[in-house]
Motif scaffolding. Sequence first.
Motif: not given
Lengths: 228, 235
Positions: B153-156, B188-203
Amino acid sequence: MPAHRSTMGSKFRTRSSSPMELRPMLSEVSVLSRSDGSASFSQGDCCALAAVYGPGEVKVAKELSDKASVEVVFKMKVGLPGCKEKIQERILRNTCETAIAATLYPRTAIDIVIQEMHNSGSFLATCINCVCMAMLDACVDMKYLVAAVTCGLNSEGELILDPTLEQESDLTALMIFAYESSNFEVIATYTTGSFTSDQFQICLIHCREASKHIFQFFRDTMARKLSK
Amino acid sequence: MAEVGSVVLPGDQVRLMINTEDSTRFVTGPGLRRDSDQVTVSKAGILKHKEPNIYWVDSRQKRYIPTKGENVIGIVTMKAGDVFRVDIGGSEQASLSYLSFEGATKRNRPDVKIGDLVFGRLLVSNKDMEPELVCISSNGRSNGMGVIRDGGFMFTVPLNLIRKLLSSDCNLLKTLGHHLPFEVAIGMNGRVWVKGRSVRETIAISNAISSAEFMDNMQIKMMCNKLVDALTGFT
């Protein structure tokens, strides 16, 4: 999105007390979440909301190869903008362009949108102050801050600072001055009505003193936002 | 005259404390403009100083201004011949050559589609030129750069939060990582991408990151503990 509120009341007139003082100011920055910077600013009952976007992508037609193009859009409460609003847009744009260090961002656009919330006199000055707060919030590179003060002369030749709408209706002359913050020099004037050059000079000096209060208010508001 | 550590606004003059013998050599970072012997502030923020003579204004900007050498997350918007156009959140789209991926040759093109996320480094960035992105280091390795695949998931977030996440005194990612394994890419442009083990953890992880802007290390620890408790069912 956290908003930062700031008021300054005590040493300013509450309502229609002394004609030589500014109405109380109130401001909130970062009020909108999608814009790069935003602010709502009110002087007395007068209130405006400004959003700043940029430096961002520019349309080819408006691209300038040596500096950023500054666009101002003025949104009225109701109705379509007419000549009066177009002039206001132009004054706002020229004032902002003077303050912004536009040469740092060639081939970009800085878009400013101002929404009229409530007009109760001295509205253009409120808009200029509101845009300055929004630009501070957006961290647009600027050479200095700008603050605008309105003053009027009534039929007896008395000076009224920051007049309300009812006071504005029986003025013989209305002047708006915008000052910069480093040397408090005038960067824009807009006048209507008739007045002598002496009267103009007196108004200029009084408004300059009043502008220092506005600059102090800007500083207090930003200090509150940044100390969080 | 503004002092180090105080709130400064555009137009303020700055007095620099220069410690070295050669007083003409000092570095002015973002938010400061130098004309002849005077230094003027151009952005609202807090004046910062680093020994021996580096000065800058720490501001809360949301808009990204591309800077050479920074890692950014971009979105591929167009394929034009042998370059891709990538949106990096600046005023102009960056160009990314298909050859600047690890192992890419003229025969062996990288598999990049429109809409893909890429994590790359800005090779060229100045105000008069189009920014250029590469997904390869100078010795030909990817070093974690390239197309970001397989969900996540990518967010700003605001740019000052990015700087906080990457600074060595912030314990957020370390604390989160103690409890939940996850992958993260920070641009550095303010975007972060994360991936956890499940969607729940990613959120949960993305919420933790975006809420940490005004927290100190103690508060971050408490927040992480609460989050893990909530995830495992102890509420």
